[in-house]
Enzyme design. Structure first.
Site, PDB file in Angstrom:
ATOM      1  N   HIS A  75      -5.642  -4.318   2.257  1.00 43.01           N
ATOM      2  CA  HIS A  75      -5.698  -3.273   1.218  1.00 43.01           C
ATOM      3  C   HIS A  75      -6.751  -3.595   0.150  1.00 43.01           C
ATOM      4  O   HIS A  75      -6.558  -3.299  -1.024  1.00 43.01           O
ATOM      5  CB  HIS A  75      -4.333  -3.103   0.543  1.00 43.01           C
ATOM      6  N   ASN A 148       3.279   2.938   2.085  1.00 40.31           N
ATOM      7  CA  ASN A 148       2.122   3.404   2.853  1.00 40.31           C
ATOM      8  C   ASN A 148       2.202   4.911   3.050  1.00 40.31           C
ATOM      9  O   ASN A 148       3.216   5.524   2.741  1.00 40.31           O
ATOM     10  CB  ASN A 148       2.090   2.722   4.230  1.00 40.31           C
ATOM     11  N   TYR A 362       3.871 -11.338  -1.738  1.00 39.12           N
ATOM     12  CA  TYR A 362       3.059 -10.711  -2.782  1.00 39.12           C
ATOM     13  C   TYR A 362       2.956 -11.577  -4.031  1.00 39.12           C
ATOM     14  O   TYR A 362       1.914 -11.632  -4.672  1.00 39.12           O
ATOM     15  CB  TYR A 362       3.604  -9.317  -3.115  1.00 39.12           C
TER      16      TYR A 362
HETATM   17 FE1  HDE Z   1       1.538  -5.545   2.302  1.00 39.52          FE
HETATM   18  N1  HDE Z   1       0.460  -7.029   1.407  1.00 39.52           N
HETATM   19  N2  HDE Z   1       2.382  -6.920   3.530  1.00 39.52           N
HETATM   20  N3  HDE Z   1       2.533  -4.070   3.330  1.00 39.52           N
HETATM   21  N4  HDE Z   1       0.693  -4.159   1.156  1.00 39.52           N
HETATM   22  C1  HDE Z   1      -0.417  -6.851   0.409  1.00 39.52           C
HETATM   23  O1  HDE Z   1      -0.462  -8.197  -1.515  1.00 39.52           O
HETATM   24  C2  HDE Z   1       2.337  -8.256   3.355  1.00 39.52           C
HETATM   25  C3  HDE Z   1       3.436  -4.248   4.326  1.00 39.52           C
HETATM   26  C4  HDE Z   1       0.991  -2.835   1.102  1.00 39.52           C
HETATM   27  O2  HDE Z   1      -2.620  -1.618  -3.980  1.00 39.52           O
HETATM   28  C5  HDE Z   1      -0.890  -8.146  -0.187  1.00 39.52           C
HETATM   29  O3  HDE Z   1      -1.285  -8.021  -3.610  1.00 39.52           O
HETATM   30  C6  HDE Z   1       3.187  -8.921   4.302  1.00 39.52           C
HETATM   31  C7  HDE Z   1       4.212  -3.064   4.542  1.00 39.52           C
HETATM   32  C8  HDE Z   1       0.180  -2.174   0.108  1.00 39.52           C
HETATM   33  O4  HDE Z   1      -2.573  -3.742  -4.512  1.00 39.52           O
HETATM   34  C9  HDE Z   1      -0.142  -9.209   0.638  1.00 39.52           C
HETATM   35  C10 HDE Z   1       3.743  -7.926   5.058  1.00 39.52           C
HETATM   36  C11 HDE Z   1       3.740  -2.155   3.637  1.00 39.52           C
HETATM   37  C12 HDE Z   1      -0.609  -3.183  -0.442  1.00 39.52           C
HETATM   38  C13 HDE Z   1       0.683  -8.347   1.559  1.00 39.52           C
HETATM   39  C14 HDE Z   1       3.244  -6.682   4.561  1.00 39.52           C
HETATM   40  C15 HDE Z   1       2.687  -2.803   2.896  1.00 39.52           C
HETATM   41  C16 HDE Z   1      -0.259  -4.408   0.222  1.00 39.52           C
HETATM   42  C17 HDE Z   1      -2.381  -8.305  -0.275  1.00 39.52           C
HETATM   43  C18 HDE Z   1       4.696  -8.073   6.230  1.00 39.52           C
HETATM   44  C19 HDE Z   1       4.182  -0.703   3.445  1.00 39.52           C
HETATM   45  C20 HDE Z   1      -1.667  -3.020  -1.507  1.00 39.52           C
HETATM   46  C21 HDE Z   1      -2.723  -8.175  -1.739  1.00 39.52           C
HETATM   47  C22 HDE Z   1       5.915  -8.697   5.880  1.00 39.52           C
HETATM   48  C23 HDE Z   1       5.580  -0.557   3.135  1.00 39.52           C
HETATM   49  C24 HDE Z   1      -1.082  -3.009  -2.884  1.00 39.52           C
HETATM   50  C25 HDE Z   1      -1.453  -8.106  -2.414  1.00 39.52           C
HETATM   51  C26 HDE Z   1      -2.185  -2.770  -3.888  1.00 39.52           C
HETATM   52  C27 HDE Z   1      -0.819  -5.658  -0.088  1.00 39.52           C
HETATM   53  C28 HDE Z   1       1.552  -8.896   2.423  1.00 39.52           C
HETATM   54  C29 HDE Z   1       3.577  -5.430   5.137  1.00 39.52           C
HETATM   55  C30 HDE Z   1       1.949  -2.105   1.880  1.00 39.52           C
HETATM   56  C31 HDE Z   1      -1.001 -10.207   1.364  1.00 39.52           C
HETATM   57  C32 HDE Z   1       3.384 -10.405   4.426  1.00 39.52           C
HETATM   58  C33 HDE Z   1       5.350  -2.882   5.550  1.00 39.52           C
HETATM   59  C34 HDE Z   1       0.173  -0.704  -0.248  1.00 39.52           C
HETATM   60  O5  HDE Z   1       0.684  -9.994  -0.171  1.00 39.52           O
END
Ligand code: HDE
Length: 690
Positions: A75, A148, A362
């Protein structure tokens, strides 16, 4: 050699300075020393080397060298805006969360939308899932709903996240492709992990090429729980529904937009807010009673599954309006730190193993991005309610904590001193029951619940819920992606899992590739024929409106100003906006006066608009027939299924380009009504869809 002045030159920026306060004033160093020259570094003689003692130069370059922080690992590319959430139905019986306590109550929000796979400098319109993250600054702390635009996720357990992301990002050795899933490693992973298939089919649909951030649905994805004042818990899923309806691009259009405007979505969001046309969403909850959860043929803690709206309707309880652009992209959008672990009293987690992993990830990621555990003190991340605890110090501490109390318990109050903050019974309490949905908390295990084992029924349901045209888009997207896959065995394996989703889909993709169908992959659980859900289709729910849509009008020398003005007035009265395009910016001499274009023809291709119209004199049309940019303008609008309005003069250009005059290619008098939709029926005659 003549000595040059050491003073700031006029007209080259040297005379106007920005102080940290944002006001003009004397330029200083970061330590407040007034600077006398911002144009020349300090040198040992006019032709000599630069001196190390030049602290003005060194400080400026030092700061510049470190302007970037690590981008988000996923993202990375995003755009954001400020606004408010308004509760439209209070739900105290379901949740004690203060933001849902009273009808009409407003809570400030910051929302960030993003692509997933590409880097921060990548384009806005690749085929990808979009992030939809909202930070609610409630009066009982920040709640981050980090969702999402697709209601399911690729994997069921957080432990697979690094594998998924490694597979979709640029391949490890070659560093490409950027922001694209059309490559071997992604499809290798997908075909080996059939739990990805539900999200995969959404990602191959038009959902993954949204027209605008303003026209996307948002989903919390996981099942969460609401908890009321008595401690009663209710399972819910969170939904955002755009007031403008869901709208998408055509695949060819999204590809061409990557050249026409890398910032298509960022600009669209910014310009809409700037013009006072504030994006708005309804906020809803899907309540999943325990009885329903027990009856469903899948597990509501499995993030690869939805509960169709026909089974659990979405109850609208609020709305979000985004009404202010960020003042500074870096300070706000880039430094925003969203944390699914940010919940407030009245909202709680479930045992969804994907959500549980996110609760760790996060917080962890913010330390490497923002460099300090004090990232919560950055204004965009800080709560807007008072906050106090005994955490102290750390890198970049900006709070000057007063008093002696930095430990608890203490008895400083007995000496009349401030003892510091204390925990309260009113604070957040974790919902305690850990046996729900059949969990046995007596064991520590590494297992995937058997109810998570059906990977095909829901992708099948999604496929069967689409219109014929939407199905053709999905099949064609699969053909496109798999045609970029170089490893034959990977392509075959994808076809073998597609057979379990739907035989017809698999056959169409195989035909599109010109290959034979391999045997179906073994399925852990045989797929079910679930009832299709109309709510899953974009086209079935299309809102015929001009609101939020942009119309390009092409004019040239001698065009009739009155016709242009009349079109513009009508479009704007219906909530649309107009962008004037001409071969030159002008002002051009037109009938009735002179008119300036908003954009030059070659730089304003029709991909930038939802519909186009032409007001041209015959002699100008004759010139434009020989102009590739004009022909492309018309032909692309037609190929992207848009309405095209024409005047008697411009009809010849359409004929010369070989367009068929269908319902969407229409005289200007009838154009405005026609511009509220796309012409899906046109497509089979235009391109070979799978
Ligand atoms: Fe994320 N995800 N994600 N994700 N995600 C990040 O956090 C992660 C997942 C989502 O505008 C990171 O600050 C893991 C689902 C959005 O700043 C990180 C898993 C959904 C955003 C991270 C998921 C998301 C992130 C990278 C599996 C929808 C951007 C930077 C367990 C429900 C937020 C940050 C923004 C961002 C990890 C799965 C949505 C790396 C480990 C499911 C919208 O921490």
């Amino acid at each position: 050699m003549a000595r040059r002045s050491t003073q700031s030159g006029k007209g080259n920026g040297g005379e106007l300075h920005q102080a940290p306060s944002g006001k003009s004033g004397t330029l200083t160093t970061n330590h407040g020393v007034p600077v006398s020259d911002n144009q020349n570094s300090l040198r040992a003689g006019p032709a000599g080397p630069t001196l190390l003692e030049d602290f003005v130069l060194r400080e400026k370059i030092f700061h510049f060298d470190h302007e970037r922080i690590p981008e988000r690992i996923v993202h990375a590319r995003g755009s954001a805006a400020h606004g408010f959430f308004e509760c439209t139905e209070a739900i105290p019986s379901l949740s004690r969360a203060s933001l849902f306590a009273e009808k009409g109550k407003r809570t400030p929000v910051f929302a960030r939308f993003s692509t997933v796979a590409g880097g921060a400098g990548s384009v806005d319109t690749p085929r990808d899932v979009r992030g939809f993250a909202v930070k609610f600054y409630t009066d009982e702390g920040n709640w981050d709903l980090v969702g999402n635009n697709i209601p399911v996720f690729f994997i069921q357990d957080a432990i697979k996240f690094p594998d998924l992301i490694h597979s979709v990002k640029m391949e490890a050795d070659r560093g490409f492709p950027q922001a694209a899933s059309a490559h071997d490693t992604f499809w290798d992973f997908v075909s080996l992990m059939p739990e990805t298939l539900h999200t995969m089919i959404w990602a191959m649909s038009d959902r993954a090429i949204p027209r605008s951030y303003r026209m996307m649905q948002g989903f919390g994805v996981h099942t969460f729980r609401l908890v009321n004042a008595k401690g009663k818990s209710t399972f819910v899923k969170f939904h955002w529904k755009p007031k403008l309806g869901v709208q998408s691009l055509i695949w060819d259009e999204s590809n061409k937009l990557q050249g026409a405007d890398n910032d298509f979505h960022r600009r669209d969001l910014w310009e809409a807010i700037d013009a006072g046309d504030f994006p708005e969403w309804d906020f809803g909850i899907q309540i999943i009673p325990d009885k329903l959860a027990a009856e469903l043929p899948y597990n509501i803690l499995d993030a690869t599954k939805i509960v169709p709206e026909e089974i659990a309707p979405v109850r609208i309880i609020g709305r979000m309006v985004l009404n202010r652009n960020p003042d500074n992209h870096f300070a706000e959008t880039e430094q925003a730190a969203f944390l699914p672990s940010n919940v407030v009293p009245g909202i709680d987690f479930t045992n969804d193993p994907l959500l549980q992993g996110r609760l760790f990830s996060y917080l962890d990621t913010q330390k490497s991005r923002l460099g300090t555990t004090n990232f919560h003190q950055i204004p965009i991340n800080a709560p807007k309610c008072p906050f106090a605890n005994l955490q102290r110090d750390g890198m970049m501490q900006t709070h000057v904590h007063k008093g002696r109390a930095n430990y608890e318990p203490n008895s400083l109050d007995e000496a009349g001193e401030d003892p510091g903050p204390r925990a309260s019974a009113e604070g957040f309490r974790t919902y305690a029951d850990n046996t729900e949905l059949g969990n046995d908390p007596s064991e520590k295990v590494r297992v995937r619940d058997e109810t998570f084992g059906d990977h095909y029924s829901q992708p099948r349901m999604f496929w069967r819920s689409q219109t014929e045209n939407e199905q053709a888009h999905i099949a064609s997207a699969l053909v496109f992606e798999l045609s970029k896959v170089e490893l034959d065995h990977v392509r075959k394996r994808v076809l073998s899992v597609l057979r379990n989703i739907d035989e017809m889909l698999a056959q169409r993709v195989a035909d599109g590739l010109g290959t034979k169908l391999p045997p179906a992959a073994p399925a852990f659980k045989p797929p079910l024929d679930l009832e299709p859900s109309d709510a899953l289709s974009i086209q079935k729910n299309w809102q015929k409106t001009l609101k939020g849509r942009k119309v390009g009008i092409l004019f040239s020398d001698g065009s009739d100003m009155a016709t242009i003005e009349a079109l513009k007035t009508e479009i704007e009265s219906k909530g649309g906006s107009v962008f004037l395009v001409a071969p030159k910016i002008g002002p051009l001499k037109v009938k009735g006066g002179s008119l300036k274009a908003d954009g030059q023809l070659a730089g304003s291709p029709s991909m930038l608009f939802d519909a186009v119209a032409m007001v041209l004199m015959p002699d100008e049309v004759a010139k434009l027939m020989k102009e590739a940019a004009a022909r492309d303008w018309v032909q692309n609008a037609y190929a992207h299924l848009k309405a095209i309005g024409y005047c008697p003069g411009s009809k010849a250009l359409l004929e010369d380009c070989g367009l068929a005059f269908d319902d969407g290619v229409i005289p200007n008098e009838k154009f405005v009504k026609a511009a509220t939709r796309r012409y899906w029926d046109r497509e089979p005659g235009l391109r070979d869809l799978a």
